[in-house]
Scaffold this active site. Structure first.
Site, mmCIF file in Angstrom:
data_model
loop_
_atom_site.group_PDB
_atom_site.id
_atom_site.type_symbol
_atom_site.label_atom_id
_atom_site.label_comp_id
_atom_site.label_asym_id
_atom_site.label_seq_id
_atom_site.Cartn_x
_atom_site.Cartn_y
_atom_site.Cartn_z
ATOM 1 N N CYS A 1 -20.393 4.457 -42.125
ATOM 2 C CA CYS A 1 -19.086 5.119 -42.206
ATOM 3 C C CYS A 1 -18.020 4.156 -42.740
ATOM 4 O O CYS A 1 -18.326 3.202 -43.469
ATOM 5 C CB CYS A 1 -18.706 5.702 -40.838
ATOM 6 N N ASP B 1 -15.014 5.585 -32.279
ATOM 7 C CA ASP B 1 -13.955 6.580 -32.044
ATOM 8 C C ASP B 1 -13.566 6.609 -30.585
ATOM 9 O O ASP B 1 -12.422 6.880 -30.241
ATOM 10 C CB ASP B 1 -14.411 7.959 -32.511
HETATM 11 O O1 RUB Z 1 -16.435 7.241 -37.195
HETATM 12 C C1 RUB Z 1 -15.492 6.827 -37.833
HETATM 13 C C2 RUB Z 1 -14.630 7.709 -38.669
HETATM 14 O O2 RUB Z 1 -14.986 9.071 -38.572
HETATM 15 P P1 RUB Z 1 -14.165 10.154 -39.448
HETATM 16 O O3 RUB Z 1 -14.288 9.768 -40.877
HETATM 17 O O4 RUB Z 1 -14.816 11.448 -39.116
HETATM 18 O O5 RUB Z 1 -12.720 10.111 -38.960
HETATM 19 C C3 RUB Z 1 -15.071 5.393 -37.711
HETATM 20 O O6 RUB Z 1 -16.178 4.556 -37.563
HETATM 21 C C4 RUB Z 1 -14.184 5.236 -36.475
HETATM 22 O O7 RUB Z 1 -13.153 6.206 -36.475
HETATM 23 C C5 RUB Z 1 -13.525 3.863 -36.404
HETATM 24 O O8 RUB Z 1 -12.624 3.713 -37.477
HETATM 25 P P2 RUB Z 1 -11.389 2.685 -37.356
HETATM 26 O O9 RUB Z 1 -12.020 1.356 -37.074
HETATM 27 O O10 RUB Z 1 -10.717 2.727 -38.700
HETATM 28 O O11 RUB Z 1 -10.522 3.134 -36.255
#
Ligand code: RUB
Length: 327
Positions: free
Chosen positions: A135, A204
């Site tokens: 991701c 998340d």
């Molecule tokens: O799973 C996702 C995003 O999912 P989506 O694309 O469905 O929002 C990321 O790994 C976390 O949100 C952490 O991101 P961060 O470290 O930027 O908070």
């Protein structure tokens, strides 16, 4: 201004932010939290409320609208709760000023936390290491950025991350930093683990037992990494800690639209006819990785084995929370 279900005015800019979060124009747990805090500040600035009670109602209505966009990233309610708790004053101008100031504090703390986390996470990465990502996580990338700033050279294997292909955002960022990138389809991950020194992902939400909730596919990746002996590092600021899970609440996993998996124009490739009710498409956006498959959770307060994260959670959030707008 439009009104929410209770008839309270919610600023159009807040509704726009809410739409952007729901449609994933704004995405990723930290970015969502930042945008939500900014939206509450906007609501406070634009509020035409004439009484403190009306002002508070408007802010709570805005928080509820933002909260109802996506259910899984706890950074969103944590951000809303933090800002609303700073709403203080006897008259509207005081309430406005304190709310805006609190939102600004939240946003700058968020940025600082990510920088600090990055420096801690970078210490786990050695010169010449290969990092496998899933991701797009700004917390995970902060670790890579800090390692590069320390003069280490790194390579990355980047999982595409179906169905939304957030891996492309990660790959692009890494290329801008000059990191050699190998982009792979999700199904190739196990094969490429033999070439990786770390799996590095974001989160998340993190539950009290140390389970990590992150983009769908993280748990399978972590299981394979454990089997291959590749350490799994989760980069997550403490706003990703889910305080409600201390009292046994489970974390809701968002199910997104099936069109993200099977676009309408491709449906006929699979369905036998237009009313094929034997065909189901499911699109859970996140999954749960048990703590035993995670080596370290890296936060701005240091790195922790997942099983001990509850201590930090209790210290930062106390025992209970409640709905963000009920502060
Ligand atoms: O799973 C996702 C995003 O999912 P989506 O694309 O469905 O929002 C990321 O790994 C976390 O949100 C952490 O991101 P961060 O470290 O930027 O908070």
């Amino acid at each position: 201004m439009s009104t929410d279900d209770s008839g309270t005015a919610v600023d159009p800019a807040v509704l726009e932010t809410a739409d952007d979060i729901a449609s994933m124009e704004i995405r990723g747990a930290a970015t969502i939290a930042d945008a939500a805090a900014a939206a509450l500040a906007t609501q406070a600035r634009h509020s035409s409320a004439e009484t403190p009670a009306a002002f508070r109602d408007q802010l709570r209505a805005a928080a509820k609208t933002l909260y109802e966009t996506r259910p899984t990233a706890v950074s969103l309610p944590n951000a809303l709760r933090f800002v609303l708790r700073g709403m203080d004053g006897e008259i509207v101008p005081e309430l406005r000023e304190s709310t805006v100031a609190r939102a600004e504090t939240f946003r700058s703390d968020l940025e600082q936390a990510q920088t600090n986390l990055g420096e801690i996470g970078a210490n786990r990465l050695r010169d010449g290491d290969v990092v496998l990502t899933h991701c797009h996580s700004t917390d995970a990338l902060a670790c890579i950025e800090a390692a590069l700033e320390d003069g280490k050279s790194l390579e990355a294997i980047v999982k595409e991350t179906r169905p939304r292909k957030q891996g492309h955002i990660t790959a692009r960022q890494l290329r801008e930093w000059g990191v050699p990138v190998t982009l792979i389809v999700d199904n190739a991950a196990r094969r490429y683990l033999d070439e990786a020194d770390h799996v590095l992902v974001g989160a998340d939400s993190i539950a009290a037992d140390g389970s990590v909730i992150n983009k769908i596919g993280t748990s399978g990746l972590a299981v394979n990494a454990r089997e291959r002996g590749v350490p799994v590092m989760v980069a997550a600021q403490t706003i990703k800690l889910h305080p409600d899970t201390m009292t046994g609440h489970t974390i809701e996993i968002e199910n997104r639209d099936e069109d993200e998996v099977l676009p309408p124009e491709e449906r006929t490739d699979v369905a036998v006819d237009s009313a094929d009710d034997g065909l189901t498409v499911e699109n859970p956006a996140f999954d749960v990785t048990p703590p035993r498959h995670v080596d370290a959770i890296v936060t701005e307060h240091g790195q922790f084995p997942p099983e001990s994260i509850v201590t930090l959670m209790r210290e930062l959030f106390g025992e209970t929370t409640g709905e963000p707008w009920e502060v």
